[in-house]
Design an enzyme around this catalytic site. Structure first.
Site, PDB file in Angstrom:
ATOM      1  N   SER A 187       0.847  -1.190   0.000  1.00  0.00           N
ATOM      2  CA  SER A 187       0.000   0.000   0.000  1.00  0.00           C
ATOM      3  C   SER A 187       0.881   1.237   0.000  1.00  0.00           C
ATOM      4  CB  SER A 187      -0.893   0.014   1.244  1.00  0.00           C
ATOM      5  OG  SER A 187      -1.534   1.259   1.402  1.00  0.00           O
ATOM      6  N   TYR A 234      -1.997  -0.481  10.469  1.00  0.00           N
ATOM      7  CA  TYR A 234      -2.143  -0.855   9.063  1.00  0.00           C
ATOM      8  C   TYR A 234      -0.934  -0.402   8.248  1.00  0.00           C
ATOM      9  CZ  TYR A 234      -3.616  -0.906   4.225  1.00  0.00           C
ATOM     10  OH  TYR A 234      -3.652  -1.116   2.863  1.00  0.00           O
TER      11      TYR A 234
END
Length: 254
Positions: free
Chosen positions: A141, A154
């Protein structure tokens, strides 16, 4: 392309994983598709098996023994995995760290880090045996490098994926196995629904008035990285929609 080319995709029941299954199927690859939702796997298999060989396995990547069992029990036609797409992952919660649920944090760590490690280590001997042209594609990501409020565990988990990918490349030197970290930015999948535990309004608010990345966009880049000439490796591929950019540093003033 012959069916000797096998791709193993985790988290194949939705989003990037499902789109990757479709893209590799379009190119004639045999598919090993895993995910936690058995009914979705069955539906996906039914939609693809008229085009290419498909093997599915219900799997929670966090469970090491289950990963080992799935890999050990692959039918002969699916054993020579040439490409691994480590796609299974999630985020939970978007509030500040001090308000986060520790159980949510643990689930993110167990899925995004432990799960990816479980699958990668279990399939490494197979990928090394296949050798030249084999590839590991880890879906990371932009949060791996670019922090934002509420990303906390995350983003940290995706930073692990980034560094793990780089370090795998070092260890796999001479084997012919490539490793790529594909890092999408704002993408319209079930990601936000999962993160916000089914809150459709949060999903709609995030994607309202923007043109985000679509799963098929990411699948195309995954396929590209996986099927480059065997002497080439994309180390990291970061993708953002044009509407997304960096916001700069913030300053707290009295």
């Amino acid at each position: 392309m012959s069916h000797s080319s096998v791709v193993f995709i985790t988290g194949a029941t939705s989003g990037f994983g499902r789109a990757c299954a479709e893209r590799f199927a379009d190119a004639g690859w045999a598919l090993v598709l895993t995910g936690r939702r058995e009914e979705r796997l069955a539906s996906l298999k039914a939609s693809l098996e008229s085009r290419v060989p498909v093997h599915t396995a219900t799997l929670d990547v966090r469970e090491r023994d289950s990963v080992a069992e799935v890999v050990a029990s692959l039918p002969e036609a699916f054993r020579a995995v040439k490409v691994l797409v480590n796609n299974a992952g999630l985020a939970l919660g978007a509030g500040p760290a001090q308000e986060a649920d520790l159980d949510d944090w643990q689930t993110v760590i167990d899925t995004n880090i432990t799960g990816l490690v479980n699958v990668t280590r279990t399939l490494l001997p197979t990928l090394i045996e296949v050798g030249r042209g084999a590839a590991i594609i880890n879906v990371s990501s932009t949060a791996a490098l670019w922090p934002y409020p509420g990303s906390h565990v995350y983003g940290a988990s995706k930073a692990f994926v980034n560094q793990f990918s780089y370090n795998l490349r070092c260890d796999l030197k001479g084997t012919g196995v490539r490793v790529t970290d594909v890092a999408p930015g704002m993408s319209e999948t079930e990601f936000t629904l999962v993160r916000m535990k089914g809150d459709q309004s949060a999903h709609d608010k995030l994607y309202g008035g923007v043109e985000p990345i679509q799963p098929e966009d990411v699948a195309e880049q995954v396929f590209h990285a996986a099927t480059l000439p065997a002497h080439l490796n994309i180390n990291r591929l970061e993708i953002m929609p044009v509407c997304q950019s960096w916001g700069g540093l913030t300053v707290d003033r009295d």
